[in-house]
Design an enzyme around this catalytic site. Structure first.
Site, PDB file in Angstrom:
ATOM      1  N   LYS A   1     -17.311  -1.723  -0.909  1.00 19.67           N
ATOM      2  CA  LYS A   1     -16.121  -1.219  -1.583  1.00 19.67           C
ATOM      3  C   LYS A   1     -16.223  -1.405  -3.084  1.00 19.67           C
ATOM      4  O   LYS A   1     -16.447  -2.507  -3.576  1.00 19.67           O
ATOM      5  CB  LYS A   1     -14.892  -1.969  -1.057  1.00 19.67           C
ATOM      6  CG  LYS A   1     -13.575  -1.628  -1.747  1.00 19.67           C
ATOM      7  CD  LYS A   1     -13.045  -0.270  -1.340  1.00 19.67           C
ATOM      8  CE  LYS A   1     -11.830   0.165  -2.142  1.00 19.67           C
ATOM      9  NZ  LYS A   1     -10.587  -0.436  -1.731  1.00 19.67           N
TER      10      LYS A   1
ATOM     11  N   HIS B   1      -8.086   6.849  -0.470  1.00 21.69           N
ATOM     12  CA  HIS B   1      -6.701   7.142  -0.856  1.00 21.69           C
ATOM     13  C   HIS B   1      -6.617   8.101  -2.046  1.00 21.69           C
ATOM     14  O   HIS B   1      -6.077   7.757  -3.097  1.00 21.69           O
ATOM     15  CB  HIS B   1      -5.903   5.867  -1.134  1.00 21.69           C
ATOM     16  CG  HIS B   1      -6.596   4.799  -1.930  1.00 21.69           C
ATOM     17  ND1 HIS B   1      -7.222   5.037  -3.116  1.00 21.69           N
ATOM     18  CD2 HIS B   1      -6.767   3.475  -1.705  1.00 21.69           C
ATOM     19  CE1 HIS B   1      -7.734   3.921  -3.586  1.00 21.69           C
ATOM     20  NE2 HIS B   1      -7.476   2.961  -2.735  1.00 21.69           N
TER      21      HIS B   1
ATOM     22  N   LEU C   1      -1.306   1.832  -5.717  1.00 24.34           N
ATOM     23  CA  LEU C   1      -2.323   2.408  -6.592  1.00 24.34           C
ATOM     24  C   LEU C   1      -3.423   3.037  -5.764  1.00 24.34           C
ATOM     25  O   LEU C   1      -3.809   2.446  -4.758  1.00 24.34           O
ATOM     26  CB  LEU C   1      -2.890   1.324  -7.514  1.00 24.34           C
ATOM     27  CG  LEU C   1      -1.867   0.817  -8.538  1.00 24.34           C
ATOM     28  CD1 LEU C   1      -2.399  -0.403  -9.279  1.00 24.34           C
ATOM     29  CD2 LEU C   1      -1.497   1.926  -9.526  1.00 24.34           C
TER      30      LEU C   1
ATOM     31  N   ASP D   1      -4.127   2.737   3.842  1.00 25.91           N
ATOM     32  CA  ASP D   1      -4.000   1.812   2.712  1.00 25.91           C
ATOM     33  C   ASP D   1      -2.796   0.893   2.892  1.00 25.91           C
ATOM     34  O   ASP D   1      -2.273   0.349   1.915  1.00 25.91           O
ATOM     35  CB  ASP D   1      -3.914   2.566   1.379  1.00 25.91           C
ATOM     36  CG  ASP D   1      -4.290   1.676   0.201  1.00 25.91           C
ATOM     37  OD1 ASP D   1      -4.856   0.591   0.423  1.00 25.91           O
ATOM     38  OD2 ASP D   1      -4.012   2.071  -0.942  1.00 25.91           O
TER      39      ASP D   1
ATOM     40  N   HIS E   1      -5.271  -3.058   4.737  1.00 26.22           N
ATOM     41  CA  HIS E   1      -5.353  -4.442   4.242  1.00 26.22           C
ATOM     42  C   HIS E   1      -4.625  -5.366   5.207  1.00 26.22           C
ATOM     43  O   HIS E   1      -3.467  -5.115   5.536  1.00 26.22           O
ATOM     44  CB  HIS E   1      -4.707  -4.538   2.852  1.00 26.22           C
ATOM     45  CG  HIS E   1      -5.377  -3.654   1.841  1.00 26.22           C
ATOM     46  ND1 HIS E   1      -6.350  -4.096   0.987  1.00 26.22           N
ATOM     47  CD2 HIS E   1      -5.241  -2.321   1.592  1.00 26.22           C
ATOM     48  CE1 HIS E   1      -6.774  -3.089   0.236  1.00 26.22           C
ATOM     49  NE2 HIS E   1      -6.112  -2.000   0.587  1.00 26.22           N
TER      50      HIS E   1
HETATM   51  C1  NCD Z   1      -3.919  -2.546  -2.302  1.00 23.74           C
HETATM   52  C2  NCD Z   1      -3.567  -3.981  -1.917  1.00 23.74           C
HETATM   53  O1  NCD Z   1      -2.394  -4.348  -2.006  1.00 23.74           O
HETATM   54  O2  NCD Z   1      -4.447  -4.727  -1.475  1.00 23.74           O
HETATM   55  N1  NCD Z   1      -2.874  -1.994  -3.110  1.00 23.74           N
HETATM   56  C3  NCD Z   1      -2.597  -0.682  -3.285  1.00 23.74           C
HETATM   57  O3  NCD Z   1      -1.750  -0.362  -4.124  1.00 23.74           O
HETATM   58  N2  NCD Z   1      -3.164   0.250  -2.579  1.00 23.74           N
HETATM   59  C4  NCD Z   1      -5.225  -2.513  -2.989  1.00 23.74           C
HETATM   60  C5  NCD Z   1      -5.744  -1.119  -3.151  1.00 23.74           C
HETATM   61  O4  NCD Z   1      -6.212  -0.511  -2.193  1.00 23.74           O
HETATM   62  O5  NCD Z   1      -5.657  -0.586  -4.264  1.00 23.74           O
HETATM   63 ZN    ZN Z   2      -6.538  -0.241  -0.335  1.00 25.48          ZN
END
Ligand code: NCD
Ligand code: ZN
Length: 361
Positions: free
Chosen positions: A106, A187, A231, A260, A14
């Protein structure tokens, strides 16, 4: 002990927008990334393929251009998946595939994670022709595999949880109904998911984050280390061992790196915690630690970090390299304007990494 590897692809990360974007892209370049898959949960989300961004949606075309500019064109490959919503149509998939801009879509469980409120239940896309169009057009499905709207013990219990449920009740049905659909299970965190992916067809693969290979829910709870809150949640040691077993198995090419990494400038609040761990700058070092990288498992490590992902996405292996050395390295948190993004390891109060990374260019 030193190992040289081809530059790798982070196939789930992200990067956000505004001032966070250049800073997070630069931290990915600094950890030897050749290319990225940049998730579309921006504000507004990336729910269209071509054209200019608007106030209610962003497009793959425009967001890709921003990511590319932020990396000074040093990223050789940038994939931006289309965020699936109720508005996504089969025609959008066919046109997107024809344009060459659309490589994957996605799935977000509605309200299941950060900026996921635009998602619809998976059944919607199984029935409205979207997954069928993706299967026909060769578009990959990136799945955030958690059942939405579960509570209490069903959400996170001793015998089951939201991910466990999703890999028992949903993904097998998707794979059965759309046997030629390429599915990247994102993930994964449970033994159930790892076992499902291992025994599924070659069209089904999975990304695994460094935190899910290294930590369990006990690490999150002891001292309430909220920087580890992401998550799907970190799970139990049996799950972690199953992920590690899958990742370190040279015999399979289905599991690969997807960090992630998710920058949050405000993690814990008075009424909850933002989900997402930031592992920019430090991910290959953490993967090396999780593998306990050695001559014996170097091939498995290289497959997992550098080869399996690009093979699935049909991306070239970089001829540039970086080196990991068993030597301590520390990084400061990212400071962006007046804001700060905490590196996962700093947030866990263990700033000294056991591996260090250097670039060879
Ligand atoms: C991700 C985010 O912050 O954009 N958060 C996470 O806990 N992994 C979104 C996601 O991939 O679930
Ligand atoms: Zn993610």
């Amino acid at each position: 002990m030193k190992f040289t590897l081809p530059k790798w692809y982070d196939l789930h990360a992200h990067f956000r927008q505004d001032e966070l974007l250049p800073a997070t892209i630069q931290s990915h370049l600094a950890m030897g990334c050749a290319g990225i898959l940049a998730m579309p949960n921006t504000k507004p989300p990336v729910t269209r393929v071509s054209g200019k961004n608007t106030e209610s949606y962003w497009t793959i075309e425009s967001y890709r251009a921003e990511l590319e500019a932020a990396g000074n064109s040093k990223l050789s490959e940038i994939i931006v998946p289309l965020y699936l919503t109720k508005e996504t149509t089969a025609d959008m998939i066919f046109e997107g595939a024809k344009s060459g801009l659309l490589k994957s879509c996605k799935y977000y469980p509605p309200h299941g994670t950060t900026n996921s409120e635009f998602g619809a239940p998976i059944k919607t896309y199984m029935e409205n022709g979207v997954l069928a169009a993706m299967e026909e057009a060769g578009i990959i499905l990136n799945i955030h595999g958690e059942e939405h709207a579960l509570h209490g013990e069903d959400y996170f219990g001793k015998n089951s949880n939201a991910e466990d449920f999703f890999y028992r009740e949903r993904v097998p049905q998707i794979a059965e109904k759309f046997p030629n659909l390429k599915i990247a299970c994102e993930h994964i965190t449970t033994k159930t998911a790892a076992d499902f992916v291992s025994q599924a067809s070659d069209n089904v693969v999975a990304t695994i984050t460094p935190q899910h290979l290294l930590y369990t829910v006990a690490d999150l709870l002891q001292g309430l280390k909220y920087h580890l809150y992401c998550l799907p949640l970190v799970k139990f040691d049996e799950d972690r061992q199953a992920l590690l077993g899958a990742a370190t198995d040279t015999g399979n090419t289905k599991f690969f790196a997807g960090t992630d990494s998710a920058p949050h400038t405000h993690k814990a609040t008075a009424c909850g915690c933002a989900a997402g761990c930031f592992t920019g700058l430090i991910a290959p070092q953490l993967y090396a630690e999780a593998f306990n990288l050695s001559e014996q498992n170097f091939d498995a490590f290289k497959n997992f970090l550098c080869l399996n992902g690009p093979k699935f996405y049909d991306l070239p292996i970089s001829d540039e390299t970086f080196t990991l050395e068993k030597k301590s390295q520390e990084f400061e948190n990212l400071k962006i304007g007046g804001q700060e993004v905490t590196l996962l390891t700093n947030g866990l109060n263990r700033p000294a990494l056991s591996w260090s990374l250097s670039q060879n260019d």
